[in-house]
Motif scaffolding. Structure first.
Motif, PDB file in Angstrom:
ATOM      1  N   THR A 152      19.749   7.479  46.120  1.00 51.02           N
ATOM      2  CA  THR A 152      18.923   6.417  45.560  1.00 51.02           C
ATOM      3  C   THR A 152      19.736   5.138  45.388  1.00 51.02           C
ATOM      4  O   THR A 152      19.260   4.031  45.697  1.00 51.02           O
ATOM      5  CB  THR A 152      18.337   6.866  44.209  1.00 51.02           C
ATOM      6  N   ALA A 153      20.952   5.274  44.907  1.00 48.22           N
ATOM      7  CA  ALA A 153      21.814   4.102  44.744  1.00 48.22           C
ATOM      8  C   ALA A 153      22.131   3.454  46.085  1.00 48.22           C
ATOM      9  O   ALA A 153      22.135   2.217  46.215  1.00 48.22           O
ATOM     10  CB  ALA A 153      23.104   4.507  44.035  1.00 48.22           C
ATOM     11  N   MET A 154      22.385   4.271  47.107  1.00 49.54           N
ATOM     12  CA  MET A 154      22.682   3.735  48.431  1.00 49.54           C
ATOM     13  C   MET A 154      21.490   2.954  48.986  1.00 49.54           C
ATOM     14  O   MET A 154      21.639   1.847  49.537  1.00 49.54           O
ATOM     15  CB  MET A 154      23.043   4.882  49.377  1.00 49.54           C
ATOM     16  N   SER A 155      20.294   3.518  48.858  1.00 49.22           N
ATOM     17  CA  SER A 155      19.105   2.816  49.359  1.00 49.22           C
ATOM     18  C   SER A 155      18.829   1.569  48.546  1.00 49.22           C
ATOM     19  O   SER A 155      18.387   0.540  49.094  1.00 49.22           O
ATOM     20  CB  SER A 155      17.891   3.750  49.317  1.00 49.22           C
ATOM     21  N   PHE A 156      19.058   1.615  47.259  1.00 53.02           N
ATOM     22  CA  PHE A 156      18.846   0.431  46.415  1.00 53.02           C
ATOM     23  C   PHE A 156      19.786  -0.707  46.825  1.00 53.02           C
ATOM     24  O   PHE A 156      19.410  -1.885  46.793  1.00 53.02           O
ATOM     25  CB  PHE A 156      19.072   0.803  44.953  1.00 53.02           C
ATOM     26  N   LEU A 157      21.002  -0.349  47.238  1.00 52.61           N
ATOM     27  CA  LEU A 157      21.958  -1.359  47.675  1.00 52.61           C
ATOM     28  C   LEU A 157      21.724  -1.809  49.118  1.00 52.61           C
ATOM     29  O   LEU A 157      22.467  -2.649  49.633  1.00 52.61           O
ATOM     30  CB  LEU A 157      23.382  -0.810  47.541  1.00 52.61           C
ATOM     31  N   GLY A 158      20.724  -1.234  49.786  1.00 52.28           N
ATOM     32  CA  GLY A 158      20.410  -1.624  51.148  1.00 52.28           C
ATOM     33  C   GLY A 158      21.207  -0.889  52.193  1.00 52.28           C
ATOM     34  O   GLY A 158      21.164  -1.273  53.381  1.00 52.28           O
ATOM     35  N   MET A 159      21.927   0.147  51.812  1.00 49.68           N
ATOM     36  CA  MET A 159      22.781   0.867  52.756  1.00 49.68           C
ATOM     37  C   MET A 159      22.199   2.227  53.129  1.00 49.68           C
ATOM     38  O   MET A 159      22.803   2.951  53.921  1.00 49.68           O
ATOM     39  CB  MET A 159      24.175   1.072  52.151  1.00 49.68           C
ATOM     40  N   GLY A 160      21.026   2.561  52.566  1.00 50.42           N
ATOM     41  CA  GLY A 160      20.427   3.849  52.838  1.00 50.42           C
ATOM     42  C   GLY A 160      19.228   3.747  53.742  1.00 50.42           C
ATOM     43  O   GLY A 160      19.310   3.187  54.842  1.00 50.42           O
ATOM     44  N   VAL A 161      18.107   4.272  53.306  1.00 50.15           N
ATOM     45  CA  VAL A 161      16.883   4.282  54.102  1.00 50.15           C
ATOM     46  C   VAL A 161      16.442   2.852  54.412  1.00 50.15           C
ATOM     47  O   VAL A 161      16.430   1.977  53.539  1.00 50.15           O
ATOM     48  CB  VAL A 161      15.780   5.043  53.349  1.00 50.15           C
ATOM     49  N   GLN A 162      16.096   2.585  55.652  1.00 50.71           N
ATOM     50  CA  GLN A 162      15.694   1.260  56.097  1.00 50.71           C
ATOM     51  C   GLN A 162      14.200   1.245  56.418  1.00 50.71           C
ATOM     52  O   GLN A 162      13.609   2.262  56.804  1.00 50.71           O
ATOM     53  CB  GLN A 162      16.491   0.862  57.334  1.00 50.71           C
ATOM     54  N   ALA A 163      13.586   0.058  56.256  1.00 50.70           N
ATOM     55  CA  ALA A 163      12.164  -0.113  56.569  1.00 50.70           C
ATOM     56  C   ALA A 163      11.925   0.183  58.059  1.00 50.70           C
ATOM     57  O   ALA A 163      12.811  -0.066  58.897  1.00 50.70           O
ATOM     58  CB  ALA A 163      11.737  -1.532  56.221  1.00 50.70           C
ATOM     59  N   PRO A 164      10.793   0.762  58.408  1.00 51.69           N
ATOM     60  CA  PRO A 164       9.612   0.938  57.562  1.00 51.69           C
ATOM     61  C   PRO A 164       9.619   2.226  56.738  1.00 51.69           C
ATOM     62  O   PRO A 164       8.703   2.463  55.966  1.00 51.69           O
ATOM     63  CB  PRO A 164       8.475   0.960  58.574  1.00 51.69           C
ATOM     64  N   SER A 165      10.648   3.096  56.904  1.00 57.67           N
ATOM     65  CA  SER A 165      10.740   4.294  56.064  1.00 57.67           C
ATOM     66  C   SER A 165      11.088   3.874  54.639  1.00 57.67           C
ATOM     67  O   SER A 165      11.625   2.786  54.400  1.00 57.67           O
ATOM     68  CB  SER A 165      11.796   5.250  56.615  1.00 57.67           C
ATOM     69  N   TYR A 166      10.814   4.738  53.691  1.00 62.22           N
ATOM     70  CA  TYR A 166      11.134   4.395  52.314  1.00 62.22           C
ATOM     71  C   TYR A 166      11.332   5.662  51.484  1.00 62.22           C
ATOM     72  O   TYR A 166      10.665   6.670  51.683  1.00 62.22           O
ATOM     73  CB  TYR A 166      10.036   3.511  51.696  1.00 62.22           C
ATOM     74  N   ASP A 167      12.316   5.573  50.603  1.00 63.60           N
ATOM     75  CA  ASP A 167      12.514   6.592  49.570  1.00 63.60           C
ATOM     76  C   ASP A 167      12.474   5.880  48.227  1.00 63.60           C
ATOM     77  O   ASP A 167      12.143   4.686  48.145  1.00 63.60           O
ATOM     78  CB  ASP A 167      13.814   7.356  49.795  1.00 63.60           C
ATOM     79  N   TRP A 168      12.813   6.588  47.161  1.00 65.62           N
ATOM     80  CA  TRP A 168      12.725   5.960  45.844  1.00 65.62           C
ATOM     81  C   TRP A 168      13.693   4.788  45.702  1.00 65.62           C
ATOM     82  O   TRP A 168      13.374   3.777  45.091  1.00 65.62           O
ATOM     83  CB  TRP A 168      13.010   7.005  44.765  1.00 65.62           C
ATOM     84  N   GLY A 169      14.868   4.938  46.247  1.00 64.89           N
ATOM     85  CA  GLY A 169      15.832   3.842  46.184  1.00 64.89           C
ATOM     86  C   GLY A 169      15.348   2.620  46.936  1.00 64.89           C
ATOM     87  O   GLY A 169      15.549   1.479  46.488  1.00 64.89           O
ATOM     88  N   ARG A 170      14.714   2.819  48.115  1.00 66.31           N
ATOM     89  CA  ARG A 170      14.174   1.700  48.877  1.00 66.31           C
ATOM     90  C   ARG A 170      13.052   1.020  48.108  1.00 66.31           C
ATOM     91  O   ARG A 170      12.924  -0.222  48.114  1.00 66.31           O
ATOM     92  CB  ARG A 170      13.652   2.214  50.222  1.00 66.31           C
ATOM     93  N   LEU A 171      12.203   1.778  47.425  1.00 65.91           N
ATOM     94  CA  LEU A 171      11.139   1.190  46.612  1.00 65.91           C
ATOM     95  C   LEU A 171      11.727   0.345  45.484  1.00 65.91           C
ATOM     96  O   LEU A 171      11.208  -0.739  45.174  1.00 65.91           O
ATOM     97  CB  LEU A 171      10.257   2.296  46.037  1.00 65.91           C
ATOM     98  N   LEU A 172      12.801   0.814  44.850  1.00 62.61           N
ATOM     99  CA  LEU A 172      13.448   0.018  43.808  1.00 62.61           C
ATOM    100  C   LEU A 172      14.041  -1.263  44.394  1.00 62.61           C
ATOM    101  O   LEU A 172      13.985  -2.334  43.768  1.00 62.61           O
ATOM    102  CB  LEU A 172      14.543   0.849  43.131  1.00 62.61           C
ATOM    103  N   ASN A 173      14.613  -1.157  45.585  1.00 64.66           N
ATOM    104  CA  ASN A 173      15.184  -2.338  46.235  1.00 64.66           C
ATOM    105  C   ASN A 173      14.113  -3.387  46.506  1.00 64.66           C
ATOM    106  O   ASN A 173      14.303  -4.589  46.265  1.00 64.66           O
ATOM    107  CB  ASN A 173      15.859  -1.908  47.533  1.00 64.66           C
TER     108      ASN A 173
END
Length: 605
Positions: A207-228
């Motif tokens: 979640t932290a990785m996706s929130f920082l933009g280093m994890g799941v990329q659009a158009p996919s999304y996880d909880w961290g991407r939603l927070l981002n």
């Protein structure tokens, strides 16, 4: 599984995890269309009747997107956990397979990785392998691996000295087979428990990785991407972060609680099942024995599950008298000593018809008064002096603590008394010994130091629980001589516990023979050769002496002693006794014979 779920924390964790797994299964089919529905008229709206927690930059419902994102979030966390577990176990097991120099290099690498911050290690790995879900999973897996490697190496090293490992090496079993057959199965439980706990850490890390933009990329999304995506609007419509933030918190909490609960359950899995129940013992009716240092009547110790290692034991110790308590391992001798000193391990409970020390009824004292009496009037010498002495503290400090705590002595007075007590037990250069740590002393010196610790106060009763078991015969004799001198000088009473009836016969004034939690015979030490109980005679007969015929096999006692939870209603020794008859199906009471012996046997003459 039932025990953790009886724990409120475990039940809460299991419920949260079950809900998250259920949402991961049903989320996309049920809410997938709603989560993908774009509504240009409701872009970045706050909470409303139609969208309870608001919408994103394309007007999509945030609750639906959070529910749908559960599958990808948990799936990535599971992949990262499996990757970290497998790679960590393999890395931690390498030192057991490689030659020693190469193994040391692997251990050094693991130590370096453990010291490196886990999130920074995950970010570095993600940058190298490429941003996106794959890079994030690899990064979190690499970040988890050092912890598993350290744990695997530590557990493997703890088994390296086991006898079955040494036997396998002696038989030239290949290292790989020793690892897979003898080591990994025996360390699997803590590794599995650590995996359960690491699932929560992996979820938070991804979640932290996706929130920082280093994890799941659009158009996919996880909880961290939603927070981002919602972070830029949090100061305008704060409700946009509630759904993914709440999902992260609840899922992380669920996995952490469930992992901790399983770890606690595994740690206590060998404890007896059930609620501790104090044994019910009727108060003694006879008058107390005058002048007795110790008097216990019908002492009983019980553990949950019907385990009763001590059953109605009665003992009396007078001033200047040494009573020997002898029997096979498992007969209840050490538990009797623990019950007298009121240190029965949890969850055991003790009860007695009477328990008096120095003429004072222990059951009638307040806890503070009881601790003071036991601390000043009772000295316990344990079987293993290495465990009785703190290896991190100097010997003198540990002895002095007794005087400062119970007698209020100053540090200088306590130190001087420690030197004097060490001199009394014949330790050479006591002034130097008080400055040393326990590992600097020999086994015999450590045992005598433990005796000296018991003498730091003014004990009226000394309980020595197999103090000569691990010592050679020369040191045994020195320890026995010290105990005899201590009793003669201080006029204290002593209870000497041993499985060696020859040592007991040499040291003690009276001997109580214990079998399956009960005393089956009590007699003067000088009358040991005329013992009447078949068990006592069998113990004496199993001891070789100079007159033993070496052409014949040593005498042994057939069968084995019953476990504390399997003691029969009748005579516990009947199935091993050559004199047993049908009458032995009823348990004989301990009776006094005409010559002063106490005997619990129907058939003994």
């Amino acid at each position: 599984m039932r025990r953790p779920l009886r724990n409120p924390a475990g039940l809460l964790g299991a419920t949260l995890v079950a809900v998250m797994v259920l949402l991961a299964v049903i989320g996309p089919p049920i809410w997938g269309k709603t989560a993908a529905g774009i509504d240009p008229e409701r872009i970045n709206q706050g909470a409303s009747a139609l969208h309870l927690l608001g919408t994103d930059a394309l007007g999509r419902d945030l609750i639906a997107r959070t529910l749908v994102a559960t599958r990808l979030t948990l799936g990535l966390a599971l992949l990262a956990t499996v990757l970290g577990t497998v790679s960590g176990v393999l890395l931690g097991a390498l030192p057991a397979l490689l030659p020693r120099p190469a193994g040391r290099v692997v251990i050094a690498v693991v130590d370096l990785l453990v010291a490196f911050p886990a999130l920074l290690l995950a970010m570095f790995t993600a940058v190298v392998t490429g941003l996106g879900a794959r890079g994030a999973v690899l990064g979190i897996g690499v970040a988890l691996a050092p912890t598993f490697a350290r744990l695997t190496h530590t557990l493997t090293a703890s088994l390296a000295g086991a006898d079955y490992i040494a036997a396998a090496r002696m038989l030239q079993v290949p290292r790989r087979r020793i690892l897979t057959r003898h080591i990994l199965p025996n360390i699997a439980e803590p590794l599995i428990l650590n995996t359960a706990q690491s699932m929560g850490a992996a979820l938070l890390g991804l979640t932290a990785m996706s929130f920082l933009g280093m994890g799941v990329q659009a158009p996919s999304y996880d909880w961290g991407r939603l927070l981002n995506e919602a972070f830029g609007h949090v100061y305008v419509t704060s409700s946009v972060v509630v759904a993914p933030a709440l999902a992260v918190a609840l899922a992380g909490l669920g996995f952490m609680l469930l992992g901790d609960t399983f770890a606690q359950a595994a740690a206590g899995s060998r404890d007896p099942v059930g609620t501790p129940v104090a044994p019910v013992v009727a108060p003694a009716r006879e008058t107390p024995v005058p002048g007795a240092v110790l008097e216990v009547r019908d002492l009983t110790v019980a553990f949950p599950g019907g385990i009763t290692p001590v059953r109605q034991v009665s003992l009396t110790v007078h001033e200047g008298e040494i009573i020997g308590l002898v029997g096979e391992s498992g007969s209840g001798k050490s538990m009797t000593a623990a019950a007298i000193g009121q240190i029965v391990p949890h969850p055991g409970l003790a009860g007695s018809a009477r328990s008096r020390l120095c003429g004072v009824d222990l059951d009638g004292l307040l806890d503070r008064e009881r601790r003071k009496l036991l601390g000043s009037s009772l000295a316990m010498v344990f079987q293993d002096p290495t465990a009785a002495l703190n290896p991190a503290l100097r010997v003198g400090g540990q002895l002095a603590e007794v005087a400062t705590l119970h007698d209020g002595a100053t540090p200088a007075q306590a130190r001087a008394r420690a030197v004097e007590r060490l001199r009394r037990v014949h330790i050479p250069r006591p002034a130097q010994v008080v400055k040393q740590h326990p590992h600097e002393l020999s086994g015999g010196m450590r045992q005598r130091a433990v005796i000296a610790m018991g003498l730091m106060g003014t004990p009226r009763l000394v309980i020595a629980d197999e103090p000569t078991t691990a010592l050679d015969v020369t040191v045994q004799r020195e320890v026995i001589r010290v105990l005899r001198e201590v009793v003669d000088e201080t006029r204290a009473g002593a209870l000497f516990i041993s499985h060696d009836i020859a040592v007991v016969g040499e040291l003690c004034d009276r001997i109580a023979v214990m079998y399956a939690g009960r005393i089956v015979e009590e007699l003067p030490a000088q009358a040991l050769t005329t013992a009447r109980h078949p068990y006592t005679r069998a113990l004496i007969g199993s001891l070789p002496d100079m007159a033993t015929d070496r052409t014949r096999p040593l005498t042994t006692i057939p069968g084995r002693q019953p476990a504390p939870g399997d003691v029969p209603e009748g005579c516990a020794f009947a199935d091993r006794c050559s004199l047993a008859t049908a009458r032995c199906a009823t348990r004989p009471d301990l009776r006094t014979t005409t010559d002063g012996h106490k005997l619990a046997c129907w058939e003994a003459a």
